[in-house]
Design an enzyme around this catalytic site. Structure first.
Site, PDB file in Angstrom:
ATOM      1  N   ASP A   1      -9.038  -5.060   3.376  1.00 27.82           N
ATOM      2  CA  ASP A   1      -8.383  -6.370   3.423  1.00 27.82           C
ATOM      3  C   ASP A   1      -8.753  -7.262   4.602  1.00 27.82           C
ATOM      4  O   ASP A   1      -9.058  -8.429   4.425  1.00 27.82           O
ATOM      5  CB  ASP A   1      -6.859  -6.193   3.439  1.00 27.82           C
ATOM      6  CG  ASP A   1      -6.341  -5.363   2.281  1.00 27.82           C
ATOM      7  OD1 ASP A   1      -7.151  -4.866   1.483  1.00 27.82           O
ATOM      8  OD2 ASP A   1      -5.120  -5.222   2.175  1.00 27.82           O
TER       9      ASP A   1
ATOM     10  N   GLU B   1      -2.225   7.147   6.963  1.00 32.44           N
ATOM     11  CA  GLU B   1      -3.022   6.239   6.123  1.00 32.44           C
ATOM     12  C   GLU B   1      -4.419   6.062   6.729  1.00 32.44           C
ATOM     13  O   GLU B   1      -5.425   6.098   6.022  1.00 32.44           O
ATOM     14  CB  GLU B   1      -2.298   4.883   6.036  1.00 32.44           C
ATOM     15  CG  GLU B   1      -2.978   3.874   5.127  1.00 32.44           C
ATOM     16  CD  GLU B   1      -2.210   2.559   5.029  1.00 32.44           C
ATOM     17  OE1 GLU B   1      -1.166   2.412   5.721  1.00 32.44           O
ATOM     18  OE2 GLU B   1      -2.647   1.686   4.268  1.00 32.44           O
TER      19      GLU B   1
HETATM   20  C1  DGY Z   1      -1.534  -4.374   1.069  1.00 32.26           C
HETATM   21  O1  DGY Z   1      -0.463  -4.756   0.602  1.00 32.26           O
HETATM   22  O2  DGY Z   1      -1.737  -4.203   2.271  1.00 32.26           O
HETATM   23  C2  DGY Z   1      -2.608  -4.047   0.157  1.00 32.26           C
HETATM   24  O3  DGY Z   1      -3.733  -3.544   0.817  1.00 32.26           O
HETATM   25  C3  DGY Z   1      -2.994  -5.195  -0.714  1.00 32.26           C
HETATM   26  O4  DGY Z   1      -3.621  -4.631  -1.774  1.00 32.26           O
END
Ligand code: DGY
Length: 421
Positions: free
Chosen positions: A161, A391
Site C-alpha cells: 500500500d 504481520e
Molecule cells: C488495509 O486496510 O490496510 C489494506 O491493506 C487495504 O487493502
C-alpha cells in the site's frame, strides 16, 4: 507449545467458516484476496480440504466481468474503514471494487501437485475457468493497449500500500476531504507502523472516484489519476501465468493453455524492458507519465519469482539483494536500507514480510541460488521464534509490527518449518 502447533491454532482461530481473516485483532475483519491465497498454502500443510475451500470462497466472490476483488466482506465490517457502506461495489455490495496481486493460480498449482485426493483435484480443476477469466480481465481492463504490462489503479492493488514506489504518482492525486477521523486501523496498530494521513486521504479519494464511475473496468484505466505498471504486480502475474498454463495443459484445456501462453510471451518481453542497465535493477513505470519509477523497492526483486533465468542474465540483481542483506539483521527489507524513504517500522516502507520472503526463496531456488534462499528461510524462522507471528517485522531489530497472531505469517511459518524437518 511448539511453534508449528501455535501456527495451526492461529489459522484455526482466524477461521470464520470458509474463509480466514488476516488477524483476529479486528484490524482486517474480512477476507483479503492475496492473504487468503497464501493462507491456503499453510492450511494445506495440515488440512487440504480446508485449503481448497479458502480458494473456492475467494473465487466465489468473482465479479461477472472476471475481476476477483481485493476484499470480500462476509460478516460484520464495522471495525474496518472503508467498509461496504463506503465501497458500495459489485453485484452483492459485499466487496471492494479493485483487485490484488494474482497469486491464486500459483497456489492452486501447489495444491494440485501436492494432493493425492482425486476429489480435491477435480474441485481444483473446476476453478481453472475462473482463474482464466481473472487473468483475461486483468489484461483487457488493465492493459487495454496491449503492452504486456498491466497497470494498477490504486496502491492497494499492489498489496504494498504505502511503498515509496507510489509516492510521486500518489502525490498527483487530489487528497479530497480528510478521513483521519474515520480511520480504524490506527486504533489497532501504532500510527507510525501504518500509512500516513495524506496517503489515506488519497486512497479514499480514489475509491470515491471509482465508485462514482460504477467501477466500470472499461473506463477506469483511462480516468484513474493513479496508474502504475508495477514491476511486482506484473512479476507475480507472470509467475501465475506460468502456473495457470501448466494447470490448463495438465487438465486437457489446450485452447486455454495457448491463450495464457500468449499473455506470458507479451509479459516476458515487457518485464525484460523494465531492466535498468545503469542502476542494475528492475523498475515499474508510471503509465500516466511514461516515467520509470527509479526507486529500489522489493517489487524490483520479484522478477526472480517470475523468471528462472533472471539471475544468470542479471547477476547484479542478486548482488543488490545481498547488499541489502548486509545492512540488516533480518532479511528481506521491503525497501532498500539507507535510502531516505526507508522506514524500518512503517508497513511497506522497510519492514520484512514473510510473504515476500517466500516468493524470493522460491525464486532464488529456481535461479540456482539455494544458499541465499537458505539464509532468507533461516531469518524468517528466527523472526517468528524470537518475536511471534506478527504481520511484519523491523529488519534492523526483529521487532514485531502491525497486527498479531497473523494468518499468513502462521501459514508461511508452517511451510518453512516443514522444509527443515
Ligand atoms: C488495509 O486496510 O490496510 C489494506 O491493506 C487495504 O487493502
Amino acid at each position: 507449545m511448539d511453534l508449528a502447533r501455535q501456527a495451526i491454532e492461529i489459522l484455526r482461530a482466524n477461521d470464520r467458516g470458509g474463509y480466514t481473516v488476516p488477524t483476529a485483532t479486528g484490524l482486517y475483519p474480512a477476507q483479503w484476496n492475496w492473504d487468503s491465497c497464501l493462507v491456503a498454502l499453510g492450511l494445506a500443510q495440515f488440512d487440504e480440504p480446508r485449503a481448497l475451500v479458502e480458494i473456492e470462497t475467494l473465487l466465489g466472490g468473482q465479479w461477472p466481468d472476471g475481476m476477483v476483488p481485493h476484499i470480500l466482506f462476509h460478516g460484520d465490517d464495522s471495525t474496518y474503514f472503508p467498509n461496504t457502506s463506503v465501497w458500495q461495489a459489485g453485484p452483492t455490495r459485499r466487496s471492494s471494487g479493485i483487485t490484488q496481486p494474482l497469486v491464486a493460480a500459483t497456489v492452486v498449482r501447489r495444491l494440485f501437485e501436492r494432493t493425492s485426493d482425486l476429489a480435491i483435484r477435480s474441485r481444483l480443476t473446476a476453478l481453472l475457468p475462473k482463474l482464466l477469466a481473472w487473468h483475461r480481465w486483468c489484461y483487457s481492463a488493465r492493459d487495454p493497449y496491449g503492452t504486456g504490462m498491466v497497470s494498477i489503479i490504486h496502491p492497494w492493488e499492489s498489496g504494498m500500500d504505502n511503498s515509496p514506489l507510489w509516492d510521486d504518482a500518489l502525490n498527483t492525486v487530489e487528497p479530497g476531504p480528510s478521513v483521519a477521523h474515520l480511520r480504524k486501523d490506527t486504533g489497532f496498530a501504532a500510527a507510525d507502523e501504518r500509512p500516513s494521513a495524506p496517503e489515506y486521504d488519497r486512497y479514499i479519494n480514489l475509491v470515491i472516484r471509482f465508485r462514482d464511475r460504477g467501477y466500470r473496468a472499461d473506463r477506469l484505466y483511462d480516468v484513474s489519476p493513479f496508474r502504475v505498471a508495477d514491476i511486482g504486480f506484473n512479476a507475480i502475474l507472470q509467475r501465475a501465468n506460468q502456473d495457470l498454463r501448466f494447470l490448463l495443459a495438465a487438465t486437457g484445456d489446450v485452447a486455454g493453455a495457448s491463450e495464457v501462453a500468449t499473455m506470458e510471451q507479451k509479459t516476458e518481453a515487457a518485464i525484460a524492458r523494465c531492466w535498468h542497465e545503469e542502476d542494475g535493477f528492475f523498475y515499474g513505470v508510471d503509465t500516466r507519465t511514461s516515467m520509470m519509477i527509479r526507486k529500489p523497492g522489493i517489487a524490483g526483486l520479484l522478477p526472480l519469482f517470475a523468471d528462472a533465468a533472471v539471475a544468470a542474465r542479471h547477476p547484479r540483481l542478486v548482488q543488490r539483494l545481498e547488499s541489502w542483506l548486509a545492512r540488516v539483521a533480518y532479511s528481506v527489507p521491503s525497501f532498500e536500507p539507507g535510502r531516505t524513504e526507508f522506514e524500518p517500522q512503517r508497513y511497506w516502507r522497510g519492514p520484512v514480510w514473510l510473504i515476500m520472503n517466500w516468493m524470493l526463496i522460491d525464486g532464488l531456488r529456481r535461479n540456482g541460488r539455494a544458499e541465499l534462499a537458505a539464509r532468507i528461510r533461516q531469518d524468517s524462522v528466527a523472526l517468528v521464534e524470537r518475536t511471534g507471528f506478527a504481520e511484519y517485522f523491523n529488519p534492523l531489530t526483529g521487532e514485531p509490527l502491525g497486527g498479531s497472531a497473523f494468518s499468513w505469517t502462521a501459514a508461511l511459518y508452517l511451510l518453512f518449518a516443514a522444509e527443515s524437518a
